[in-house]
Design a protein around this motif. Structure first.
Motif, PDB file in Angstrom:
ATOM      1  N   VAL A   1       0.960  -1.163   0.146  1.00 42.90           N
ATOM      2  CA  VAL A   1       0.131  -0.063  -0.019  1.00 42.90           C
ATOM      3  C   VAL A   1       0.797   1.158   0.109  1.00 42.90           C
ATOM      4  O   VAL A   1       1.615   1.460   1.050  1.00 42.90           O
ATOM      5  CB  VAL A   1      -1.077   0.061   1.229  1.00 42.90           C
ATOM      6  CG1 VAL A   1      -1.969   1.360   0.989  1.00 42.90           C
ATOM      7  CG2 VAL A   1      -1.567  -1.357   1.465  1.00 42.90           C
ATOM      8  N   ASP A   2       0.976   2.084  -1.069  1.00 44.75           N
ATOM      9  CA  ASP A   2       1.892   3.024  -1.131  1.00 44.75           C
ATOM     10  C   ASP A   2       1.039   4.069  -2.335  1.00 44.75           C
ATOM     11  O   ASP A   2       0.415   3.588  -3.179  1.00 44.75           O
ATOM     12  CB  ASP A   2       3.097   2.913  -1.530  1.00 44.75           C
ATOM     13  CG  ASP A   2       4.163   3.803  -1.633  1.00 44.75           C
ATOM     14  OD1 ASP A   2       3.929   5.020  -2.170  1.00 44.75           O
ATOM     15  OD2 ASP A   2       5.016   3.612  -0.768  1.00 44.75           O
TER      16      ASP A   2
ATOM     17  N   GLY B   1      -4.784   4.040   1.793  1.00 45.79           N
ATOM     18  CA  GLY B   1      -5.160   3.027   2.888  1.00 45.79           C
ATOM     19  C   GLY B   1      -6.656   2.841   2.947  1.00 45.79           C
ATOM     20  O   GLY B   1      -7.305   1.910   3.535  1.00 45.79           O
TER      21      GLY B   1
ATOM     22  N   VAL C   1      -7.853  -0.506   1.545  1.00 44.98           N
ATOM     23  CA  VAL C   1      -7.727  -1.663   2.565  1.00 44.98           C
ATOM     24  C   VAL C   1      -8.942  -2.162   3.242  1.00 44.98           C
ATOM     25  O   VAL C   1      -9.518  -1.303   3.607  1.00 44.98           O
ATOM     26  CB  VAL C   1      -6.534  -1.499   3.503  1.00 44.98           C
ATOM     27  CG1 VAL C   1      -6.331  -2.757   4.276  1.00 44.98           C
ATOM     28  CG2 VAL C   1      -5.304  -1.032   2.666  1.00 44.98           C
TER      29      VAL C   1
ATOM     30  N   CYS D   1      -6.795  -7.876   3.997  1.00 41.27           N
ATOM     31  CA  CYS D   1      -5.912  -8.163   4.949  1.00 41.27           C
ATOM     32  C   CYS D   1      -5.946  -9.635   5.418  1.00 41.27           C
ATOM     33  O   CYS D   1      -4.804 -10.238   5.919  1.00 41.27           O
ATOM     34  CB  CYS D   1      -6.623  -7.283   6.278  1.00 41.27           C
ATOM     35  SG  CYS D   1      -6.157  -5.591   6.028  1.00 41.27           S
TER      36      CYS D   1
ATOM     37  N   ILE E   1       1.735  -7.287   5.012  1.00 39.64           N
ATOM     38  CA  ILE E   1       1.296  -6.024   4.284  1.00 39.64           C
ATOM     39  C   ILE E   1       2.520  -4.896   4.632  1.00 39.64           C
ATOM     40  O   ILE E   1       3.014  -4.672   5.640  1.00 39.64           O
ATOM     41  CB  ILE E   1       0.176  -5.474   5.331  1.00 39.64           C
ATOM     42  CG1 ILE E   1      -0.871  -6.375   5.213  1.00 39.64           C
ATOM     43  CG2 ILE E   1      -0.359  -4.056   4.652  1.00 39.64           C
ATOM     44  CD1 ILE E   1      -2.053  -6.130   6.143  1.00 39.64           C
TER      45      ILE E   1
ATOM     46  N   LEU F   1       3.278  -1.114   4.282  1.00 37.51           N
ATOM     47  CA  LEU F   1       2.373   0.223   4.175  1.00 37.51           C
ATOM     48  C   LEU F   1       3.253   1.191   4.560  1.00 37.51           C
ATOM     49  O   LEU F   1       3.854   1.456   5.410  1.00 37.51           O
ATOM     50  CB  LEU F   1       1.189  -0.201   5.360  1.00 37.51           C
ATOM     51  CG  LEU F   1       0.501   0.940   5.822  1.00 37.51           C
ATOM     52  CD1 LEU F   1      -0.511   1.222   4.626  1.00 37.51           C
ATOM     53  CD2 LEU F   1      -0.360   0.806   7.169  1.00 37.51           C
TER      54      LEU F   1
END
Length: 55
Positions: free
Chosen positions: A7-8, A34, A37, A42, A48, A50
């Motif tokens: 996640v970026d 985010g 998500v 998850c 993960i 992040l």
């Protein structure tokens, strides 16, 4: 082999990490924020990655 969620907010960095991890045999999913998500993603992920400095 692991399921990894990246996640970026930077597209180039997401692609770089995805390519490197897939080359090592991992399954990778990428998200741009985010807010994308959820519980299912998850539960799927073993790890993960992040970016905690996202706006």
């Amino acid at each position: 082999m692991a399921n990894i969620l990246v996640v970026d907010d930077e597209a180039d960095l997401r692609q770089l990490v995805k390519t490197a991890l897939e080359r090592d045999g991992h399954r990778v999913a990428v998200l741009a924020s985010g807010g994308e998500v959820d519980e299912n993603r998850c539960a799927w992920a073993d790890c993960i990655l992040l970016d905690v400095m996202m706006p």
